[in-house]
Design a protein around this motif. Structure first.
Motif, PDB file in Angstrom:
ATOM      1  N   GLU A 270     -25.452 -15.620  13.373  1.00 17.85           N
ATOM      2  CA  GLU A 270     -26.764 -15.264  13.909  1.00 17.85           C
ATOM      3  C   GLU A 270     -27.095 -16.014  15.196  1.00 17.85           C
ATOM      4  N   GLY A 271     -26.096 -16.700  15.770  1.00 21.34           N
ATOM      5  CA  GLY A 271     -26.277 -17.283  17.093  1.00 21.34           C
ATOM      6  C   GLY A 271     -26.426 -18.782  17.169  1.00 21.34           C
ATOM      7  N   ALA A 272     -26.385 -19.487  16.032  1.00 16.50           N
ATOM      8  CA  ALA A 272     -26.506 -20.946  16.071  1.00 16.50           C
ATOM      9  C   ALA A 272     -25.226 -21.566  16.609  1.00 16.50           C
ATOM     10  N   PHE A 273     -25.367 -22.712  17.280  1.00 15.12           N
ATOM     11  CA  PHE A 273     -24.179 -23.421  17.757  1.00 15.12           C
ATOM     12  C   PHE A 273     -23.910 -24.578  16.811  1.00 15.12           C
ATOM     13  N   PRO A 274     -22.721 -24.639  16.200  1.00 13.72           N
ATOM     14  CA  PRO A 274     -22.456 -25.599  15.130  1.00 13.72           C
ATOM     15  C   PRO A 274     -22.259 -27.036  15.606  1.00 13.72           C
ATOM     16  N   ALA A 275     -22.471 -27.961  14.666  1.00 14.45           N
ATOM     17  CA  ALA A 275     -22.173 -29.377  14.905  1.00 14.45           C
ATOM     18  C   ALA A 275     -20.935 -29.792  14.131  1.00 14.45           C
ATOM     19  N   THR A 276     -20.290 -28.835  13.469  1.00 18.74           N
ATOM     20  CA  THR A 276     -19.136 -29.102  12.619  1.00 18.74           C
ATOM     21  C   THR A 276     -17.833 -28.881  13.386  1.00 18.74           C
ATOM     22  N   THR A 277     -16.914 -29.840  13.253  1.00 25.92           N
ATOM     23  CA  THR A 277     -15.669 -29.802  14.028  1.00 25.92           C
ATOM     24  C   THR A 277     -14.768 -28.631  13.642  1.00 25.92           C
ATOM     25  N   ALA A 278     -14.744 -28.270  12.359  1.00 25.06           N
ATOM     26  CA  ALA A 278     -13.864 -27.175  11.926  1.00 25.06           C
ATOM     27  C   ALA A 278     -14.223 -25.880  12.645  1.00 25.06           C
ATOM     28  N   GLU A 279     -15.504 -25.589  12.723  1.00 23.25           N
ATOM     29  CA  GLU A 279     -15.949 -24.368  13.388  1.00 23.25           C
ATOM     30  C   GLU A 279     -15.673 -24.434  14.889  1.00 23.25           C
ATOM     31  N   LEU A 280     -15.807 -25.614  15.467  1.00 22.00           N
ATOM     32  CA  LEU A 280     -15.564 -25.757  16.906  1.00 22.00           C
ATOM     33  C   LEU A 280     -14.084 -25.620  17.266  1.00 22.00           C
ATOM     34  N   LYS A 281     -13.222 -25.741  16.246  1.00 21.92           N
ATOM     35  CA  LYS A 281     -11.776 -25.595  16.482  1.00 21.92           C
ATOM     36  C   LYS A 281     -11.252 -24.246  15.994  1.00 21.92           C
ATOM     37  N   ASP A 282     -12.112 -23.458  15.391  1.00 21.62           N
ATOM     38  CA  ASP A 282     -11.707 -22.180  14.821  1.00 21.62           C
ATOM     39  C   ASP A 282     -11.373 -21.175  15.913  1.00 21.62           C
ATOM     40  N   ASP A 283     -10.229 -20.515  15.779  1.00 21.31           N
ATOM     41  CA  ASP A 283      -9.772 -19.576  16.812  1.00 21.31           C
ATOM     42  C   ASP A 283     -10.762 -18.437  17.025  1.00 21.31           C
ATOM     43  N   ALA A 284     -11.311 -17.923  15.939  1.00 24.32           N
ATOM     44  CA  ALA A 284     -12.255 -16.809  16.071  1.00 24.32           C
ATOM     45  C   ALA A 284     -13.492 -17.241  16.855  1.00 24.32           C
ATOM     46  N   PHE A 285     -13.940 -18.455  16.603  1.00 23.23           N
ATOM     47  CA  PHE A 285     -15.098 -18.978  17.317  1.00 23.23           C
ATOM     48  C   PHE A 285     -14.769 -19.198  18.792  1.00 23.23           C
ATOM     49  N   LEU A 286     -13.622 -19.833  19.054  1.00 23.51           N
ATOM     50  CA  LEU A 286     -13.247 -20.145  20.428  1.00 23.51           C
ATOM     51  C   LEU A 286     -12.931 -18.897  21.247  1.00 23.51           C
ATOM     52  N   ASN A 287     -12.422 -17.874  20.586  1.00 21.93           N
ATOM     53  CA  ASN A 287     -12.018 -16.668  21.308  1.00 21.93           C
ATOM     54  C   ASN A 287     -13.114 -15.611  21.411  1.00 21.93           C
ATOM     55  N   LYS A 288     -14.299 -15.932  20.920  1.00 27.04           N
ATOM     56  CA  LYS A 288     -15.398 -14.981  21.024  1.00 27.04           C
ATOM     57  C   LYS A 288     -15.708 -14.697  22.493  1.00 27.04           C
ATOM     58  N   GLU A 289     -15.784 -13.428  22.845  1.00 26.28           N
ATOM     59  CA  GLU A 289     -16.092 -13.039  24.217  1.00 26.28           C
ATOM     60  C   GLU A 289     -17.584 -12.721  24.339  1.00 26.28           C
TER      61      GLU A 289
END
Length: 445
Positions: A352-371
């Motif tokens: 829903e648009g929140a930016f995480p503070a968790t390292t796992a999500e910040l390293k997740d390929d799907a998250f990083l590759n979001k256009e």
């Protein structure tokens, strides 16, 4: 910027006095303070038994998280009070704590305000619930904001690692390179304004949050806090770096005297008269809803460095979910906090648009590759994630930062509207903050 009302100031004064007294709420060693270990079995038993918990939070994604939590634990009722934000939220929380009546089971608290409530023992230490075991899950900046030594006063909800948003259309039009250092930023400001006097590098009419974030990135550490002992000093090397650079932008009228979140600010971001915006990773959603006409024009870049090659970044914004010491149903409250900020709720909030503070999500390929369609298909999360990893974790806010921020425009703000130098404005801010701290019973130097 959120503005602080006189009513909030009275609540803050009460809390500051409580910090120095012997009757501070939640200061005992019984279960209500969260000082005794709480096992996973205790929490599961509470969930099985059920009950009601009241949550004071304005973050909109919690509505979905609360609904999902109640489906998983049907005997638990989440009463989400979300109409308050900013000064109204803190006024209500401070008043409830001081009156020892009507305190919520969970309260959202921004990072800059955490120490105010933890110092006054208004928040439960969540380490006995197991929160201290979650440190590795979070990026350094947010974790530092919620912890003091071996105590944990909340779980990070989100973070605001900063980036430099820039209008690519404007930079391309005038053939100006995107700055990678703050010196280059000043040069870019001059070139853009010379090419079109209506174009300013950014808007800045005096913003406490932006100033402290830039000081943080520059290596300045103006605040040192040890219980009720506080040191305030805006004269270190990092502060001098900041004032030397930003004074040029002010003197040469390269920043527009526009306050953020106003109609003029949105208009400037949309029509190209504001060429950049240094802000947190939570900003894209605001671009999409508030500056729709400039979709495709903007991009994100790393924050300019104070020294070429330095990757140090900084935070702007972000908050935690806390469990007030006077709240009830602490096991249920902690279960929801962990679910929302460390468990399944994290993914729901990201969707829903929140930016995480968790390292796992910040390293997740799907998250990083979001256009990001708004940013021309750019994978902007790569920029934000790198920024989060490069935030120094040794920054501190004052235990009365809300008050300090409220007097920013009366001190530092004068540098934007008169002949006061930025360095002198910071000194005035320092002196006024010292005076207030001493009046509240803090030992300040």
């Amino acid at each position: 910027m959120r503005r602080t009302t006189s009513r909030l100031m009275r609540g803050l004064a009460v809390l500051s006095v409580l910090a120095l007294g012997t009757t501070a709420c939640g200061g005992s060693d019984d279960d209500s303070s969260g000082s005794k270990p709480v096992s996973a079995g205790d929490i599961q038993a509470a969930l099985k038994k059920g009950g009601s918990i009241k949550v004071w939070a304005w973050e909109p994604t919690l509505k979905t998280v609360a609904a999902d939590f109640q489906k998983k634990y049907p005997k638990v009722k989440i009463n989400l009070v979300g109409e308050r934000s900013g000064d109204k939220h803190y006024t209500a929380l401070s008043n409830a704590i001081s009156a020892e009546k009507g305190v919520p089971d969970i309260a959202q608290v921004e990072y800059f305000a955490m120490s105010q409530y933890s110092l006054t023992k208004g928040l439960s230490d969540l380490a006995p619930f197991g929160a201290d075991k979650l440190k590795a899950k979070y990026t350094p900046g947010p974790w530092n904001a919620v912890s003091e030594g071996d105590k944990v006063y909340g779980l990070p909800m989100d973070s605001g690692p900063m980036a430099l948003y820039y209008n690519k259309k404007i930079f391309d039009k005038y053939k100006v390179a995107v700055p990678t250092t703050w010196d280059e930023y000043v040069d870019a400001a001059r070139k853009l304004h010379k090419a079109d006097p209506k174009v300013f590098i950014a808007a800045d009419a005096g913003d406490a949050g932006l100033t402290t974030s830039l000081l943080w990135q520059a290596g300045s550490r103006p605040y040192k806090v040890d219980g009720t002992k506080v040191k305030i000093d805006f004269n270190d090397a990092g502060a001098k770096k900041y004032t030397a650079t930003w004074q040029k932008l002010i003197d040469e009228k390269l920043v527009a005297p526009i306050n953020g979140w106003t109609d003029d600010w949105y208009k400037g971001l949309g029509d190209g008269t504001l060429a950049t915006l240094p802000s947190g990773a939570w900003m894209p959603a605001n671009f999409e809803t508030g500056v729709k006409n400039a979709s495709g024009d903007w991009r994100a870049a790393p924050m300019p460095a104070w020294t070429k090659g330095d990757k140090a970044s900084t935070e702007n914004g972000g908050s935690a979910l806390t469990v007030p010491a006077l709240g009830k149903n602490k096991e249920l409250a902690y279960a929801f906090v962990e679910y929302a900020n460390s468990g399944a709720g994290v993914q729901s909030r990201i969707k829903e648009g929140a930016f995480p503070a968790t390292t796992a999500e910040l390293k997740d390929d799907a998250f990083l590759n979001k256009e990001f369609a708004y940013f021309g298909g750019q994978k902007a999360n790569e920029i934000f994630a790198e920024s989060a990893a490069n935030v120094a974790s040794d920054w501190s806010y004052l235990p009365f930062q809300q008050y300090a921020n409220s007097i920013f425009n009366d001190t530092v703000g004068k540098a934007y509207v008169g002949n006061t130098k930025l360095s002198d404005g910071l000194k005035s801010w320092q002196d006024a903050s010292v005076k207030y701290g001493e009046e509240q019973g803090f030992t300040v130097e």
